[in-house]
Write an enzyme that holds these catalytic residues in place. Structure first.
Site, short mmCIF file in Angstrom:
data_model
loop_
_atom_site.label_atom_id
_atom_site.label_comp_id
_atom_site.label_asym_id
_atom_site.label_seq_id
_atom_site.Cartn_x
_atom_site.Cartn_y
_atom_site.Cartn_z
N LYS A 12 -2.06 9.61 -3.32
CA LYS A 12 -0.93 8.69 -3.50
C LYS A 12 -0.33 8.79 -4.92
CE LYS A 12 -2.56 5.29 -0.07
NZ LYS A 12 -2.92 3.86 0.15
N TYR A 52 3.88 4.57 8.14
CA TYR A 52 3.02 3.38 8.11
C TYR A 52 3.42 2.33 9.15
CZ TYR A 52 0.06 4.16 3.93
OH TYR A 52 -0.89 4.59 3.03
N ASN A 115 -4.49 2.56 -4.52
CA ASN A 115 -5.89 2.94 -4.28
C ASN A 115 -6.07 4.45 -4.11
OD1 ASN A 115 -4.78 3.14 -1.79
ND2 ASN A 115 -6.10 1.64 -0.79
N HIS A 118 -5.04 8.11 0.88
CA HIS A 118 -4.97 7.70 2.29
C HIS A 118 -5.83 8.66 3.10
CE1 HIS A 118 -3.37 6.74 6.29
NE2 HIS A 118 -3.42 8.05 6.49
N GLU A 129 -0.80 11.94 12.47
CA GLU A 129 -0.43 12.00 11.05
C GLU A 129 -0.26 13.45 10.55
OE1 GLU A 129 -2.53 7.73 9.84
OE2 GLU A 129 -3.29 9.57 8.93
N1 UDP Z 1 -2.77 -2.39 1.49
C1 UDP Z 1 -2.25 -3.31 0.59
N2 UDP Z 1 -2.66 -4.61 0.65
C2 UDP Z 1 -3.59 -5.04 1.56
C3 UDP Z 1 -4.12 -4.11 2.47
C4 UDP Z 1 -3.67 -2.80 2.41
O1 UDP Z 1 -1.43 -2.96 -0.24
O2 UDP Z 1 -3.94 -6.22 1.56
C5 UDP Z 1 -2.30 -1.02 1.45
C6 UDP Z 1 -3.34 -0.08 0.81
O3 UDP Z 1 -2.65 0.87 0.02
C7 UDP Z 1 -3.97 0.59 2.01
C8 UDP Z 1 -2.80 0.68 2.97
O4 UDP Z 1 -2.06 -0.54 2.75
O5 UDP Z 1 -4.52 1.85 1.66
C9 UDP Z 1 -3.14 0.78 4.43
O6 UDP Z 1 -4.03 -0.29 4.77
P1 UDP Z 1 -5.32 -0.05 5.65
O7 UDP Z 1 -5.86 -1.37 6.03
O8 UDP Z 1 -5.00 0.91 6.75
O9 UDP Z 1 -6.34 0.61 4.60
P2 UDP Z 1 -6.91 2.11 4.47
O10 UDP Z 1 -7.01 2.68 5.86
O11 UDP Z 1 -5.96 2.86 3.59
O12 UDP Z 1 -8.26 1.94 3.83
MG MG Z 2 -5.62 2.78 7.38
#
Ligand code: UDP
Ligand code: MG
Length: 136
Positions: A12, A52, A115, A118, A129
């Site tokens: 990212k 997304y 974070n 992805h 994807e």
């Molecule tokens: N995210 C965020 N706030 C939240 C939860 C998720 O900004 O409270 C963002 C974060 O960058 C995350 C992405 O949305 O990586 C997708 O969320 P997901 O729950 O799918 O997490 P991941 O699969 O990336 O661990």
């Molecule tokens: Mg996810």
């Protein structure tokens, strides 16, 4: 029995900006994931919204799409034994605060939104994807 899979990984904007591309790739390579394809791109907010869209009802959706399109990213196809779960394990929990030691998000993540990486969460979503970024 081996179970070779492919998964999509994204480095990212926060991690690209901090020159962490090679550090993150080396974690994949050391952990038996082969980088089959990779490219650095800068997507539009509309493309991020499409990528997304499973999150479109979430309160963080708008910010998430703005963020993923805010700067260059690196998209990769990773391949290896149980690649989907292996990559998820290497990434660590969504919120870096909760991520296990030595995971990518623990090492490099700044916050729950910034974070660093992805990773696809299932074989089915990995196919969708990968196709999104690497259509032939
Ligand atoms: N995210 C965020 N706030 C939240 C939860 C998720 O900004 O409270 C963002 C974060 O960058 C995350 C992405 O949305 O990586 C997708 O969320 P997901 O729950 O799918 O997490 P991941 O699969 O990336 O661990
Ligand atoms: Mg996810």
């Amino acid at each position: 029995m081996s179970n070779i899979q492919q998964t999509l990984s994204i480095i990212k904007p926060d991690a690209v900006e901090r020159n962490l591309i090679e550090n993150i790739k080396s974690i994949f390579i050391k952990n038996n994931l082969t980088i089959k394809e990779d490219k650095k791109i800068h997507i539009t907010k509309e493309e991020a919204a499409e990528f997304y869209k499973v999150h479109q009802s979430k309160p963080f959706y708008e910010d998430l799409c703005a963020y993923l399109s805010s700067g260059p990213i690196v998209v990769m196809i990773l391949e290896g034994d149980n690649a989907v779960s292996n990559n998820r394990k290497l990434m660590g929990a969504t919120d870096p605060k909760n991520a296990e030691a030595n995971t990518i998000r623990k090492l490099y993540g700044l916050s729950i939104d910034k974070n660093s990486v992805h990773g696809s969460d299932s074989v089915e979503n990995a196919k969708i994807e990968i196709n999104f970024f690497f259509k032939n």
